[in-house]
Motif scaffolding. Structure first.
Motif, PDB file in Angstrom:
ATOM      1  N   TRP A   1      42.433  66.174  63.436  1.00  0.00           N
ATOM      2  CA  TRP A   1      42.612  67.120  63.016  1.00  0.00           C
ATOM      3  C   TRP A   1      43.263  67.688  61.460  1.00  0.00           C
ATOM      4  O   TRP A   1      42.073  68.286  61.102  1.00  0.00           O
ATOM      5  CB  TRP A   1      43.503  67.799  64.119  1.00  0.00           C
ATOM      6  CG  TRP A   1      43.329  68.741  64.912  1.00  0.00           C
ATOM      7  CD1 TRP A   1      43.879  68.018  66.505  1.00  0.00           C
ATOM      8  CD2 TRP A   1      42.976  70.076  65.842  1.00  0.00           C
ATOM      9  NE1 TRP A   1      43.132  68.410  67.647  1.00  0.00           N
ATOM     10  CE2 TRP A   1      42.488  69.751  66.962  1.00  0.00           C
ATOM     11  CE3 TRP A   1      42.407  71.186  65.043  1.00  0.00           C
ATOM     12  CZ2 TRP A   1      41.985  70.774  67.772  1.00  0.00           C
ATOM     13  CZ3 TRP A   1      41.747  71.810  66.036  1.00  0.00           C
ATOM     14  CH2 TRP A   1      41.342  71.507  66.970  1.00  0.00           C
ATOM     15  N   ASP A   2      44.062  66.594  61.368  1.00  0.00           N
ATOM     16  CA  ASP A   2      44.288  66.821  59.492  1.00  0.00           C
ATOM     17  C   ASP A   2      43.620  65.885  58.943  1.00  0.00           C
ATOM     18  O   ASP A   2      43.812  66.360  57.771  1.00  0.00           O
ATOM     19  CB  ASP A   2      45.922  66.335  59.539  1.00  0.00           C
ATOM     20  CG  ASP A   2      46.653  67.629  60.094  1.00  0.00           C
ATOM     21  OD1 ASP A   2      46.257  69.078  60.238  1.00  0.00           O
ATOM     22  OD2 ASP A   2      47.810  67.422  60.131  1.00  0.00           O
ATOM     23  N   LYS A   3      42.693  65.177  59.698  1.00  0.00           N
ATOM     24  CA  LYS A   3      42.178  64.418  58.746  1.00  0.00           C
ATOM     25  C   LYS A   3      40.653  64.485  58.212  1.00  0.00           C
ATOM     26  O   LYS A   3      40.558  63.831  56.847  1.00  0.00           O
ATOM     27  CB  LYS A   3      41.789  62.789  59.136  1.00  0.00           C
ATOM     28  CG  LYS A   3      44.028  61.826  59.429  1.00  0.00           C
ATOM     29  CD  LYS A   3      42.977  60.811  60.357  1.00  0.00           C
ATOM     30  CE  LYS A   3      44.753  60.326  59.855  1.00  0.00           C
ATOM     31  NZ  LYS A   3      45.398  60.235  60.370  1.00  0.00           N
TER      32      LYS A   3
ATOM     33  N   THR B   1      46.967  72.929  59.263  1.00  0.00           N
ATOM     34  CA  THR B   1      47.478  72.231  58.112  1.00  0.00           C
ATOM     35  C   THR B   1      46.409  71.140  57.589  1.00  0.00           C
ATOM     36  O   THR B   1      45.645  71.358  58.512  1.00  0.00           O
ATOM     37  CB  THR B   1      48.537  71.654  59.156  1.00  0.00           C
ATOM     38  OG1 THR B   1      48.542  70.899  60.381  1.00  0.00           O
ATOM     39  CG2 THR B   1      49.794  72.491  59.481  1.00  0.00           C
ATOM     40  N   GLY B   2      46.700  70.465  56.822  1.00  0.00           N
ATOM     41  CA  GLY B   2      45.918  69.368  56.751  1.00  0.00           C
ATOM     42  C   GLY B   2      44.332  70.073  55.837  1.00  0.00           C
ATOM     43  O   GLY B   2      45.035  70.866  55.336  1.00  0.00           O
ATOM     44  N   LYS B   3      43.191  69.486  55.773  1.00  0.00           N
ATOM     45  CA  LYS B   3      42.435  69.539  55.558  1.00  0.00           C
ATOM     46  C   LYS B   3      41.684  70.903  55.942  1.00  0.00           C
ATOM     47  O   LYS B   3      41.610  71.042  55.940  1.00  0.00           O
ATOM     48  CB  LYS B   3      41.165  68.484  55.921  1.00  0.00           C
ATOM     49  CG  LYS B   3      41.826  67.565  55.129  1.00  0.00           C
ATOM     50  CD  LYS B   3      39.894  66.139  54.980  1.00  0.00           C
ATOM     51  CE  LYS B   3      40.124  65.173  53.848  1.00  0.00           C
ATOM     52  NZ  LYS B   3      39.638  64.074  54.034  1.00  0.00           N
TER      53      LYS B   3
ATOM     54  N   ASP C   1      52.980  61.497  63.238  1.00  0.00           N
ATOM     55  CA  ASP C   1      52.646  62.811  62.584  1.00  0.00           C
ATOM     56  C   ASP C   1      53.029  63.044  64.613  1.00  0.00           C
ATOM     57  O   ASP C   1      53.164  63.323  65.230  1.00  0.00           O
ATOM     58  CB  ASP C   1      51.473  63.601  62.031  1.00  0.00           C
ATOM     59  CG  ASP C   1      50.167  63.598  62.571  1.00  0.00           C
ATOM     60  OD1 ASP C   1      50.177  62.988  63.971  1.00  0.00           O
ATOM     61  OD2 ASP C   1      48.811  63.216  62.192  1.00  0.00           O
TER      62      ASP C   1
END
Lengths: 462, 344
Positions: A117-119, A442-444, B340
């Motif tokens: 999800w964030d990568k 969040t993240g990318k 996380d």
């Protein structure tokens, strides 16, 4: 107990338990593609929250599906060695193709779906979601092709080898598109869509009844209902086409489904009980002209008396399983249409009795899927490959009853434990509900997928 | 698609099945190794980091076994049938171990209770250890040879499979995967856990070398047919030398802090081992002991040439695609593990 019965029980038990999960993964996969797609299209964070929550549920069903799926692949060799030698040339290729084309795709992109999800960017993540969903569908394609070949073998010849006779491919595409593949695959996949959709519907209805996460539940309910309506209506088409195929290709099976002994017109029963001793059915059937219309003039239909007793499947068991599946199928069509209509009119969310029905509707596709598969497999008996190899001839020559009993007890214990843990964790997830933190990507993912329209235009060189 | 006549399809499939099982050993080998080391760490945070080091990839790694099994079924159905039915109880135990390994990874971190986590920790470690051991025992039996009758059926017993040579290979496999797993953990972690596991690497290497030396001696003395190819074609000895050099290179790379190169060395050592195993087995797939005439070979146990060529086409289309996205997924999850809220 003899080794044949034990091996059949073990295979039936392990595959039935396994089959609780892949339909959920396939159906939830479709829902995830829709939810995440809606998020990308509308930018509404509610859809992001939905995609995140249902992905967690998906992960749980997927993990148990994977863990229990490898068992069947082993069992072909361990319990059904003679069968494996007989069909390896044909069946093995489908299984290997499943590994190469489906499992790698599914498991590889699952990593991105669950942990990425964030990568990765939104688009890459959405691509991964599509690939997981496609991979799950591909695995259904190959395993149903392999199973359909057992029902309606095609594209092969039989040759003798030092280790006994075996089937050898003569025409790969005729093997893949054997007479029942397409019908059975479409029917199976729609059953999977129903399983996933009704899980979404059930949990959403539960939240609405408890007045928790209402915005989330309403939006999830709509996605679930959309998939459920499409899949349930498609079942009319695929189910009908399947039934005609069975009459044509596996007459003994259809005769058992309807308790049809005397060759002639096939009555379609709504429900009933087969008195196998006197070879007659007590029950309520559709009027004959209607049956005739539904069968599209496929008469006369071969009755069970045309088959020697040793070539007949069990009759009443198959009759009940088949009618259970059909009955639930029609129930699900009615339920999904009624709920979708009320939802469209804006009246669904305060019909508490209907919401309660929807909470329990999750069991419908599961029971119908199980009953359908039991009927498909038990209706094929006494053959393991229809008309070619008997189930009793497919066993491993060297495996003793004690060994099978040992492994059967082992699987029973482990699967009871797994099922208990699954229900406990699923219940826990549902009680916990969607995370409000997920309303904010969040993240990318937090980066906008395309530049905002009000952003300043790039400076032009003067 | 049709293939030229000079291409021996049976030998090609021997290599391809070998490649799939080697891929399994390289990839799931470190997952199983991490599992075997799991109980040696005590802190919950360390255990979680180790789980998450394999978290995104273990499932895809296990697919190499599933696909290898499928390929064996399709290309050499007689071997598949004989080995799986002959090793019935051993394979059932392997299934149980793999099931526990899989669900323990998924379930462990879903609840905070101590007893809950300990239960799945034991499931994860026990499942991983037992899987590695049983895979080694199966390899040991294939190398030693198993009794096979003229119908191609296994004629031995479950207890008969547990002879000392097979058990030795079981332990050696555990040692190999532990070494491989330890290097993987070092590569994927930082800080306290990194330094701790780094200190274990030499122990795992010594453990493996002792096992490997014993296995080599036992093979030369008791299983001479597994050294025949090298004896007849001396330059093949280079593979054995490459294997030793690769293993010797691991402590050197670790010492210089080049964890990724240490991992590649470990992979190279495993490829060399599998190559030696394949060279010595060829063209047999299962040796019949005591009656070599009943051995299952790549010719008498294979599917029809047509099926082998169809499958080769499938492999030529599928494998490059699989490799491409497998590499991209490892690339996406490159670097040190950080916990996380998506983590296990």
């Amino acid at each position: 107990m003899d080794v044949l019965l034990l091996s059949r029980i073990q295979f039936a038990f392990t595959v039935a338990f396994h089959y609780l999960y892949p339909p959920l993964s396939i159906g939830l996969g479709v829902c995830l593609v829709i939810m995440e797609g809606l998020w990308l299209k509308t930018g509404n964070p509610l859809y992001h929250q939905m995609a995140r929550f249902w992905t967690k549920v998906f992960a749980l069903t997927f993990a148990i599906g994977v863990a229990t799926g490898i068992v069947m692949e082993f069992e072909f060799g361990t319990n059904w060695a003679t069968y494996s030698r007989y069909v390896g040339d044909v069946f093995g290729s489908a299984l290997a193709a499943e590994g190469i084309f489906a499992f790698f795709l599914e498991s590889g992109f699952l990593a991105v779906l669950l942990f990425g999800w964030d990568k990765v960017s939104r688009k890459v993540h959405y691509f991964a979601t599509w690939m997981v969903c496609l991979g799950a569908h591909f695995s259904a394609v190959w395993i149903v092709v392999a199973n359909s070949w057992q029902q309606t073998p095609a594209g092969f010849r039989i040759e003798e080898t030092p280790f006994g006779p075996r089937a050898v491919i003569t025409d790969f595409w005729a093997m893949v598109f054997n007479p029942s593949s397409v019908d059975r695959l479409s029917h199976t996949l729609m059953g999977c869509w129903q399983a996933g959709a009704f899980l979404v519907i059930s949990v959403s209805a539960f939240y609405l009844l408890r007045r928790r996460h209402e915005a989330f539940a309403k939006a999830s309910m709509k996605v679930g209902l959309a998939v459920a309506v499409v899949a349930s209506l498609m079942q009319l088409v695929t189910g009908h086409s399947n039934a005609l195929g069975v009459i044509k290709n596996q007459p003994a099976k259809m005769a058992a489904f309807e308790g049809h002994y005397e060759t002639g017109e096939l009555p379609i029963y709504l429900f009933g009980w087969v008195d196998e001793k006197n070879e007659r059915v007590r029950g309520v059937a559709l009027p004959l002209p209607l049956s005739r219309l539904m069968l599209g003039g496929m008469t006369p239909v071969k009755g069970l008396r045309e088959f020697p007793p040793e070539d007949r499947p069990r009759v009443n068991t198959n009759f009940q399983l088949y009618h259970l599946m059909v009955g639930i199928g029609f129930g699900l069509i009615a339920l999904s249409l009624a709920a979708a209509f009320l939802c469209w009119r804006g009246r669904l969310f305060n019909q508490r009795w209907l919401l309660w029905v929807l909470v329990f509707s999750v069991l419908g596709p599961q029971i119908a899927n199980q009953a359908g598969w039991f009927a498909a497999e038990m209706g094929r008996q006494p053959w393991i490959v229809y008309g070619l190899l008997r189930t009793s001839e497919g066993l491993s020559a060297v495996v003793k009853a004690e060994a099978v009993l040992t492994s059967l007890i082992l699987f029973a214990l482990i699967y009871v434990l797994l099922f208990a843990v699954f229900v406990y964790l699923l219940n826990d997830k549902i009680k916990h509900g969607p995370d409000d933190a997920d309303l904010v990507p969040t993240g990318k993912l937090a980066l906008p997928s395309r530049p905002k329209p009000d952003a300043a235009p790039p400076a032009q060189p003067v | 698609m049709s293939y030229p006549d000079w291409l021996d399809l049976n030998a090609t499939w021997f290599v391809l099945v070998g490649v799939l099982f080697t891929g399994y050993a390289l990839l799931d080998g470190f997952d199983l190794g991490v599992g075997a080391l799991h109980l040696f760490t005590k802190k919950d945070e360390h255990r979680r980091i180790m789980l998450n080091a394999i978290g995104p990839v273990w499932d895809g790694n296990e697919v190499w076994l599933v696909t290898g099994g499928g390929a064996l079924f399709a290309a050499f159905p007689v071997v598949y049938a004989t080995v799986f039915s002959g090793f019935y109880l051993a394979f059932m135990l392997l299934l149980v171990a793999l099931i526990f390994r899989a669900v323990a990874i998924e379930f462990r971190s879903k609840q905070p209770m101590r007893w809950w986590r300990q239960m799945w920790d034991v499931g994860f470690a026990g499942g991983s250890l037992l899987s590695s051991f049983l895979i080694g025992v199966a390899m040991g039996n294939i190398a030693w040879g198993v009794p096979i009758d003229e119908r191609g059926d296994f004629a031995g017993t479950f207890v008969g499979l547990l002879h000392p040579y097979a058990l030795l290979l079981g332990v050696t496999t555990v040692a190999l995967f532990m070494m491989h797993g330890a290097i993987y953990v070092v590569m994927k972690t930082e800080g306290e856990l990194h330094d701790m596991v780094r200190g274990w690497i030499n122990h795992t290497i010594i453990f493996f070398i002792i096992c490997y030396a014993t296995t080599t001696m036992a093979t030369l003395i008791y299983v001479p047919h597994m050294a025949e190819a090298v004896r007849n074609t001396p330059w093949l000895f280079a593979v054995a030398v490459a294997n030793m050099l690769a293993i010797a290179n691991i402590p050197r790379e670790i010492h210089h802090g080049r964890d990724f190169r240490a991992f590649l060395s470990s992979c190279a050592a495993m490829v060399a081992l599998m190559t030696l195993f394949g060279l010595e087995m060829f063209p047999n797939l299962v040796l019949s002991n005591p009656n070599p005439a009943h051995s299952l070979t790549i010719y008498n146990a294979a599917s029809s040439p047509k099926t082998l060529s169809i499958m080769l086409t499938i492999a030529l289309i599928g494998v490059p695609v699989v490799l491409a996205y497998t590499v991209s997924i490892y690339w996406i999850f490159r670097g040190k593990v950080k916990l996380d809220r998506m983590s296990y």
